[in-house]
Design a protein around this motif. Sequence first.
Motif, PDB file in Angstrom:
ATOM      1  N   GLU A  92       3.833 -14.451  -8.966  1.00 29.73           N
ATOM      2  CA  GLU A  92       3.741 -13.710 -10.219  1.00 29.73           C
ATOM      3  C   GLU A  92       5.122 -13.288 -10.697  1.00 29.73           C
ATOM      4  OE1 GLU A  92       0.286 -10.798 -10.535  1.00 29.73           O
ATOM      5  OE2 GLU A  92       0.306 -11.195  -8.379  1.00 29.73           O
ATOM      6  N   VAL A  93       6.009 -13.028  -9.738  1.00 31.88           N
ATOM      7  CA  VAL A  93       7.344 -12.553 -10.088  1.00 31.88           C
ATOM      8  C   VAL A  93       8.343 -12.981  -9.019  1.00 31.88           C
ATOM      9  CG1 VAL A  93       6.973 -10.317  -8.945  1.00 31.88           C
ATOM     10  CG2 VAL A  93       8.705 -10.496 -10.743  1.00 31.88           C
ATOM     11  N   VAL A  94       9.551 -13.308  -9.464  1.00 28.98           N
ATOM     12  CA  VAL A  94      10.683 -13.497  -8.560  1.00 28.98           C
ATOM     13  C   VAL A  94      11.542 -12.244  -8.650  1.00 28.98           C
ATOM     14  CG1 VAL A  94      12.857 -14.738  -8.186  1.00 28.98           C
ATOM     15  CG2 VAL A  94      10.741 -16.007  -8.595  1.00 28.98           C
ATOM     16  N   MET A  95      11.823 -11.638  -7.513  1.00 26.61           N
ATOM     17  CA  MET A  95      12.687 -10.462  -7.468  1.00 26.61           C
ATOM     18  C   MET A  95      14.038 -10.883  -6.901  1.00 26.61           C
ATOM     19  SD  MET A  95      10.153  -7.358  -6.336  1.00 26.61           S
ATOM     20  CE  MET A  95       8.784  -6.885  -7.407  1.00 26.61           C
ATOM     21  N   ALA A  96      15.085 -10.630  -7.665  1.00 24.00           N
ATOM     22  CA  ALA A  96      16.422 -11.105  -7.306  1.00 24.00           C
ATOM     23  C   ALA A  96      17.201 -10.040  -6.558  1.00 24.00           C
ATOM     24  CB  ALA A  96      17.183 -11.531  -8.561  1.00 24.00           C
ATOM     25  N   PHE A  97      17.616 -10.370  -5.353  1.00 24.62           N
ATOM     26  CA  PHE A  97      18.476  -9.510  -4.539  1.00 24.62           C
ATOM     27  C   PHE A  97      19.723 -10.309  -4.181  1.00 24.62           C
ATOM     28  CE2 PHE A  97      14.191  -7.870  -3.981  1.00 24.62           C
ATOM     29  CZ  PHE A  97      14.374  -6.522  -4.201  1.00 24.62           C
ATOM     30  N   ASP A  98      20.477 -10.627  -5.219  1.00 21.92           N
ATOM     31  CA  ASP A  98      21.651 -11.485  -5.083  1.00 21.92           C
ATOM     32  C   ASP A  98      22.768 -10.946  -5.972  1.00 21.92           C
ATOM     33  OD1 ASP A  98      20.543 -12.042  -7.545  1.00 21.92           O
ATOM     34  OD2 ASP A  98      20.502 -14.216  -7.301  1.00 21.92           O
ATOM     35  N   CYS A 110      13.538 -19.618 -13.511  1.00 22.42           N
ATOM     36  CA  CYS A 110      12.170 -19.098 -13.594  1.00 22.42           C
ATOM     37  C   CYS A 110      11.539 -19.239 -14.977  1.00 22.42           C
ATOM     38  CB  CYS A 110      12.160 -17.631 -13.199  1.00 22.42           C
ATOM     39  SG  CYS A 110      12.519 -17.327 -11.451  1.00 22.42           S
ATOM     40  N   ALA A 111      12.310 -18.996 -16.017  1.00 25.65           N
ATOM     41  CA  ALA A 111      11.739 -18.904 -17.361  1.00 25.65           C
ATOM     42  C   ALA A 111      10.965 -20.154 -17.789  1.00 25.65           C
ATOM     43  CB  ALA A 111      12.845 -18.568 -18.365  1.00 25.65           C
ATOM     44  N   PRO A 112      11.522 -21.372 -17.658  1.00 25.79           N
ATOM     45  CA  PRO A 112      10.759 -22.561 -18.091  1.00 25.79           C
ATOM     46  C   PRO A 112       9.464 -22.757 -17.309  1.00 25.79           C
ATOM     47  CG  PRO A 112      13.090 -23.082 -17.822  1.00 25.79           C
ATOM     48  CD  PRO A 112      12.876 -21.732 -17.219  1.00 25.79           C
ATOM     49  N   LEU A 113       9.366 -22.152 -16.128  1.00 20.82           N
ATOM     50  CA  LEU A 113       8.158 -22.246 -15.308  1.00 20.82           C
ATOM     51  C   LEU A 113       7.210 -21.073 -15.568  1.00 20.82           C
ATOM     52  CD1 LEU A 113       9.849 -23.298 -11.941  1.00 20.82           C
ATOM     53  CD2 LEU A 113       8.710 -24.788 -13.608  1.00 20.82           C
ATOM     54  N   HIS A 114       7.590 -20.226 -16.519  1.00 24.20           N
ATOM     55  CA  HIS A 114       6.789 -19.054 -16.902  1.00 24.20           C
ATOM     56  C   HIS A 114       6.564 -18.108 -15.726  1.00 24.20           C
ATOM     57  CE1 HIS A 114       6.111 -20.912 -20.804  1.00 24.20           C
ATOM     58  NE2 HIS A 114       5.845 -22.032 -20.156  1.00 24.20           N
ATOM     59  N   VAL A 115       7.618 -17.923 -14.936  1.00 26.94           N
ATOM     60  CA  VAL A 115       7.598 -16.985 -13.817  1.00 26.94           C
ATOM     61  C   VAL A 115       8.400 -15.748 -14.203  1.00 26.94           C
ATOM     62  CG1 VAL A 115       8.235 -16.586 -11.411  1.00 26.94           C
ATOM     63  CG2 VAL A 115       7.342 -18.820 -12.108  1.00 26.94           C
ATOM     64  N   ASN A 116       7.806 -14.587 -14.074  1.00 28.10           N
ATOM     65  CA  ASN A 116       8.474 -13.332 -14.417  1.00 28.10           C
ATOM     66  C   ASN A 116       9.583 -13.023 -13.418  1.00 28.10           C
ATOM     67  OD1 ASN A 116       6.529 -12.446 -16.612  1.00 28.10           O
ATOM     68  ND2 ASN A 116       5.130 -12.687 -14.885  1.00 28.10           N
ATOM     69  N   VAL A 117      10.507 -12.154 -13.832  1.00 28.60           N
ATOM     70  CA  VAL A 117      11.689 -11.852 -13.015  1.00 28.60           C
ATOM     71  C   VAL A 117      11.944 -10.353 -12.995  1.00 28.60           C
ATOM     72  CG1 VAL A 117      14.190 -12.187 -12.763  1.00 28.60           C
ATOM     73  CG2 VAL A 117      12.752 -14.084 -13.556  1.00 28.60           C
ATOM     74  N   MET A 118      12.339  -9.842 -11.835  1.00 32.48           N
ATOM     75  CA  MET A 118      12.918  -8.508 -11.720  1.00 32.48           C
ATOM     76  C   MET A 118      14.256  -8.640 -11.021  1.00 32.48           C
ATOM     77  SD  MET A 118      12.054  -5.160  -9.445  1.00 32.48           S
ATOM     78  CE  MET A 118      13.330  -5.684  -8.281  1.00 32.48           C
ATOM     79  N   VAL A 119      15.288  -7.999 -11.570  1.00 28.40           N
ATOM     80  CA  VAL A 119      16.618  -8.015 -10.956  1.00 28.40           C
ATOM     81  C   VAL A 119      17.024  -6.597 -10.601  1.00 28.40           C
ATOM     82  CG1 VAL A 119      17.296 -10.063 -12.268  1.00 28.40           C
ATOM     83  CG2 VAL A 119      17.887  -7.794 -13.148  1.00 28.40           C
ATOM     84  N   GLU A 120      17.924  -6.484  -9.651  1.00 28.22           N
ATOM     85  CA  GLU A 120      18.528  -5.187  -9.358  1.00 28.22           C
ATOM     86  C   GLU A 120      19.603  -4.887 -10.405  1.00 28.22           C
ATOM     87  OE1 GLU A 120      18.109  -2.669  -6.783  1.00 28.22           O
ATOM     88  OE2 GLU A 120      16.191  -3.682  -6.979  1.00 28.22           O
ATOM     89  N   LYS A 121      19.818  -3.623 -10.663  1.00 29.29           N
ATOM     90  CA  LYS A 121      20.773  -3.209 -11.697  1.00 29.29           C
ATOM     91  C   LYS A 121      22.198  -3.662 -11.375  1.00 29.29           C
ATOM     92  CE  LYS A 121      22.672  -0.116  -8.915  1.00 29.29           C
ATOM     93  NZ  LYS A 121      24.100  -0.162  -8.531  1.00 29.29           N
TER      94      LYS A 121
END
Length: 363
Positions: A92-98, A110-121
């Motif tokens: 449902e979502v990819v969470m980025a810790f990079d 992620c976007a072209p695959l319609h996968v939501n994203v959360m990133v750290e600030k």
Amino acid sequence: MKKYFLGAFTLISCACSSAKAQDNHPLSVALAGLNHDHVYLMMQHYKKGDVNLVGIAEPNKELVAKFEKNFHIPDSLFYPDLKTLLAHKKPEVVMAFDPINEHIDVVKTCAPLHVNVMVEKPLATTVKDAETIAALAKRYNIQVLTDYETEWYATNQDVYKQVKANAIGNVVKMIAHDGHQGPKEIGCSSYFLDWLTDPVKNGAGALNDFGCYGANLFTWLMDNQMPVSVSAVTHQIKPDVYPKVDDDATILLEYPQATGIIEASWNWPFGIKDWEVFGKTGYLQAVNGNTLRTRNDHTDYQIRQLPAPAAPYQDYVPYVTAVLRGEINPGDDLSSLKNNVIVVKILNAAKESAKTGKKVLLK
């Protein structure tokens, strides 16, 4: 006819119950990277079964071995890169810790695959990347959210509500103090330090790492209004420890009717994340996550301890879950894309001001 109605009602009831049960299943999450120390909160959620961890994209075999051992993560969940992971899994979502400068790559994947994203600030290291992320989110109709620890402070939520209820009159000044002794001094991992102290991967030092908190809060309180100008001064107080980036920053934001001051540092004797707001008739200070200090024009200081925030504002897992299940709309929240594009513009103007010694005007 009555028998048919009862049968139809039973089918509808079962369908509703099934949909509700489906909505209650743990959030399906994939991780992009493990070299951000904020990932350890996610590991706590994983251990408690709050999330369904479907995959982790991490090329560093040493880090993979560490997380396999410490958190009993099966080897089958690890992939060498995000593209390979998403070829096999649909979270449902990819969470980025990079590193921050790699957030753009995560969204592009992620976007072209319609996968939501959360990133750290913060959202990105450059305005170009931030605007590209926003364009991709709009084009592919996905959510891109940014996580801040301070978003889950009950005090910050209360300050916002009181200001919007006109409890202290029109806001005239905001001050955010965000800092600690330094990432090396407090024991951040070598994997985290490698990019946190890199001017390209993190975009700056304390200016980005801690300056983003104040920019995020001020933008929220100002209803996404861009400041008229940004001025900044940075220092390298410990060049032997942080030779490539600033370790102390002071940022001044000018709004049409208010002033914002951001103090960000890796040089303080203790950690602090507080927020002061001065109105024409009162004062609010979020001292920390649950301690609120107030005063108005006819009373002395008062201190209150606030209860934990109401669901889903406890941390990013329940919040992201609620957003993706359609229970809440991020709107202009602290995590919202609109807010965080402005945050990146403020931070980049601050870097330009610190470099040139001049005030930077923003449209």
